[in-house]
Enzyme design. Structure first.
Site, PDB file in Angstrom:
ATOM      1  N   PHE A 150       7.511  48.679  46.603  1.00 27.97           N
ATOM      2  CA  PHE A 150       8.375  49.673  45.953  1.00 27.97           C
ATOM      3  C   PHE A 150       9.325  50.357  46.934  1.00 27.97           C
ATOM      4  CE2 PHE A 150       5.247  52.731  47.520  1.00 27.97           C
ATOM      5  CZ  PHE A 150       6.051  53.817  47.864  1.00 27.97           C
ATOM      6  N   LYS A 174       9.396  38.492  42.627  1.00 23.55           N
ATOM      7  CA  LYS A 174       8.585  39.425  41.821  1.00 23.55           C
ATOM      8  C   LYS A 174       8.701  40.771  42.519  1.00 23.55           C
ATOM      9  CE  LYS A 174       5.271  41.600  41.175  1.00 23.55           C
ATOM     10  NZ  LYS A 174       5.339  43.091  41.018  1.00 23.55           N
ATOM     11  N   GLU A 177       7.075  46.699  40.348  1.00 22.89           N
ATOM     12  CA  GLU A 177       7.226  47.151  38.954  1.00 22.89           C
ATOM     13  C   GLU A 177       7.605  48.633  38.894  1.00 22.89           C
ATOM     14  OE1 GLU A 177       4.619  46.387  40.630  1.00 22.89           O
ATOM     15  OE2 GLU A 177       2.825  47.530  40.081  1.00 22.89           O
ATOM     16  N   SER A 227       1.198  46.370  50.964  1.00 25.67           N
ATOM     17  CA  SER A 227       0.085  47.014  51.666  1.00 25.67           C
ATOM     18  C   SER A 227      -0.856  45.966  52.269  1.00 25.67           C
ATOM     19  CB  SER A 227      -0.677  47.913  50.697  1.00 25.67           C
ATOM     20  OG  SER A 227      -1.187  47.124  49.639  1.00 25.67           O
ATOM     21  N   CYS A 282       7.517  51.519  56.075  1.00 29.83           N
ATOM     22  CA  CYS A 282       6.517  50.805  56.880  1.00 29.83           C
ATOM     23  C   CYS A 282       6.760  51.005  58.369  1.00 29.83           C
ATOM     24  CB  CYS A 282       6.550  49.322  56.559  1.00 29.83           C
ATOM     25  SG  CYS A 282       8.135  48.596  56.969  1.00 29.83           S
ATOM     26  N   GLU A 383      -3.249  54.556  56.492  1.00 28.07           N
ATOM     27  CA  GLU A 383      -1.803  54.641  56.283  1.00 28.07           C
ATOM     28  C   GLU A 383      -1.593  55.618  55.127  1.00 28.07           C
ATOM     29  OE1 GLU A 383       0.270  51.371  54.339  1.00 28.07           O
ATOM     30  OE2 GLU A 383       1.999  51.726  55.620  1.00 28.07           O
TER      31      GLU A 383
END
Ligand code: NAD
Length: 500
Positions: A150, A174, A177, A227, A282, A383
């Site tokens: 995301f 993909k 969402e 992740s 990240c 994290e």
């Protein structure tokens, strides 16, 4: 009216035939603004079939044809930067300038893909034996898939598909969402640039869609960014299904500050890198390791700067930091701050009570700064992916290095110092894939590859740069002899062929 985001298959919008839709929320208001189709197995199969069909001609197309489309796409992307950034802000929440920055970094990979002819020119050795030449060439794989997170809904897909399609593959994306709209706008721009139908497809959804891509026999390679637990799962599953996989995972990026560093520059860098994009990067700096006696001064300088950050809706030009992606994520981030004191940390700034007037249902959290955090604390080990910076203290460089290298993550890291020898030692000794020297977020430019070590990347290839081209192609070596008519016949020889 709720907006609907559908799949993009075979060069056109494909309505969610399965009838499954998920909500997309504006993080600044907490309101559901959009419904996104969730693909069934059959819908993923339709996208892969479209990509497989398109590969028959795209895989054979000339480099000139591919790059002219990529140049046209580059121009369109450039012209639509603002529009894509607005789509990102509306669903992700990051401020407009930050969203523009991610489009710009994605564009760098399109630039690289426009020059793919240079990268694919292969190698030729002539006369390796009498009248024998050897050529090494690289060919596309076929249908390849990308599964993206995301936090960079435009940039991370662009880490993947420009090079993949430039190399002659066809692509099924993909996206997350949680913020799906940017990927569809990109698909439309690719079509406008002249990309043939089926070369780039988008299926939205969740685990159902991902799992189908991981097992589909016609998908030859999978690029994943997300992740660590999901990256590990993707790598294991897709590898078991015989696919080439690169799976980039999470991070806990450390910034070492040596006693001789310019502390104002270090504090500026720590604040920008820790709280930019609300820490949902990240490559965010989430742990500063202060070496020697500078700790108190550095923490004070960080506090002074962090307190001034303006938090508000990403669409407000005055905002420097927006909300977090979901309410659940906001609450999880807050729980780390709430538990930090019990874990032995000093809470210098606590942002958990922050809210924005008129936007009370937004996923707000303010700035948190934790000092003297022990390595045993969850706030240090996990994290957090939010605007929480941990400061750790050590007496020596060696202790600091042990902390960095003791982390299971190894994405990016940075050292702040005026000592070239110390910086060089760090760059050689640290266990991380990307190192900054007085650079807090050392994201490599497009023509160098991006990737972490340890639990931050599963697979052998980093992403984009030369590694990207390598990942999306496979090698072939052609050995050729054209005998001279005057040569005597070679005759039968069962001995192992030797070059002479
Ligand atoms: P995520 O792992 O939850 O999701 C990533 C993708 O995997 C999404 O498309 C999602 O739909 C899918 N997914 C989620 N759960 C799944 C499951 N159980 N099975 C199959 N697919 C699943 O990550 P996120 O929350 O979207 O993104 C944030 C994470 O991504 C952070 O950990 C961040 O560090 C990481 N990240 C890493 C890099 C990098 O370069 N290393 C870059 C950006 C983000």
């Amino acid at each position: 009216m709720t907006k609907i985001v559908n799949h993009w298959i075979g060069g056109r919008t494909a309505e969610g035939a399965s009838g499954n839709y998920g909500p997309v929320t504006d993080p600044a208001t907490g309101e559901v603004t959009t419904k996104v189709a969730f693909a069934s197995v059959e819908e993923v199969d339709a996208a892969v079939a479209a990509a497989k069909e398109a590969y028959l001609s795209w895989g054979q197309s000339s480099l000139a044809a591919r790059t002219s489309i990529l140049f046209a796409f580059r121009a369109l992307l450039d012209a639509h930067r603002d529009e894509i950034a607005e789509l990102i802000t509306a669903e992700h929440g990051k401020v407009h300038s930050d969203a523009l920055g991610e489009v710009a970094r994605g564009l760098e990979i399109v630039d690289l893909a426009c020059g793919i002819s240079v990268q694919l020119k292969g190698e030729l050795s002539t006369q390796v034996a009498t009248r024998v030449d050897v050529a090494s060439i690289r060919q596309p794989l076929g249908v390849v898939a990308g599964i993206t997170p995301f936090n960079f809904p435009a940039m991370v897909p662009m880490w993947m598909f420009p090079l993949a399609i430039a190399c002659g593959n066809t692509f099924v994306l993909k996206p997350s969402e949680k913020d799906p709209s940017a990927s569809i706008r990109i698909a439309e721009l690719l079509a406008e640039a002249g990309l043939p139908d089926g070369v780039f497809n988008v299926v939205h959804g969740d685990k159902v869609a991902v799992d189908r891509l991981l097992e589909h026999p016609d998908v030859k390679a999978v690029s994943f960014v997300g992740s660590t637990p999901i990256a590990r799962y993707i790598h294991t599953t897709a590898s078991a299904n015989g696919k080439r996989v690169q799976a980039l995972g999470g991070a806990k990026n450390h910034m070492l500050v040596l006693p001789d560093a310019d502390l104002d520059a270090a504090a500026d860098a720590a604040v920008s890198a820790a709280y930019g994009s609300a820490g949902e990067r990240c490559m965010a700096i989430s742990a500063v390791v202060a070496v020697g006696a500078i700790g108190d001064t550095l923490v004070e300088k960080i506090r002074e700067r962090a307190e001034k950050i303006k938090i508000g809706p990403g669409s407000d030009p005055a905002s420097e930091m927006g909300p977090l992606i979901t309410k659940a994520h906001r609450d999880k981030v807050a729980s780390y701050v709430a538990g930090a004191a019990d874990e032995g940390a000093e809470v210098v700034l606590d942002g958990t009570g922050y809210t924005v007037d008129g936007h009370e249902n937004g996923h707000w959290i303010g700035i948190s700064l934790l000092d003297r955090v022990p390595t045993s604390a969850k706030a240090y080990q996990d994290e957090i992916f939010g605007p929480v910076l941990c400061v750790l203290r050590t007496e020596t460089y060696e202790e600091a290095l042990d902390i960095v290298n003791g982390s299971p993550f190894g994405n990016g890291t940075a050292i702040f110092t005026r000592d070239g020898g110390a910086a060089r030692r760090f760059q050689m000794e640290v266990e991380a894939g990307m190192v900054g020297v007085n650079v807090p977020i050392p994201v490599p430019v497009g023509y160098h590859s991006f990737g972490g070590w340890k639990d931050s990347l599963f697979g052998d290839h980093h992403i984009y740069g030369n590694d990207g081209t390598h990942f999306y192609t496979r090698g072939k070596v052609v050995t050729t002899r054209w005998p001279d008519p005057a040569d005597a016949p070679a005759g039968v020889d069962l001995g192992f062929p030797r070059n002479h």
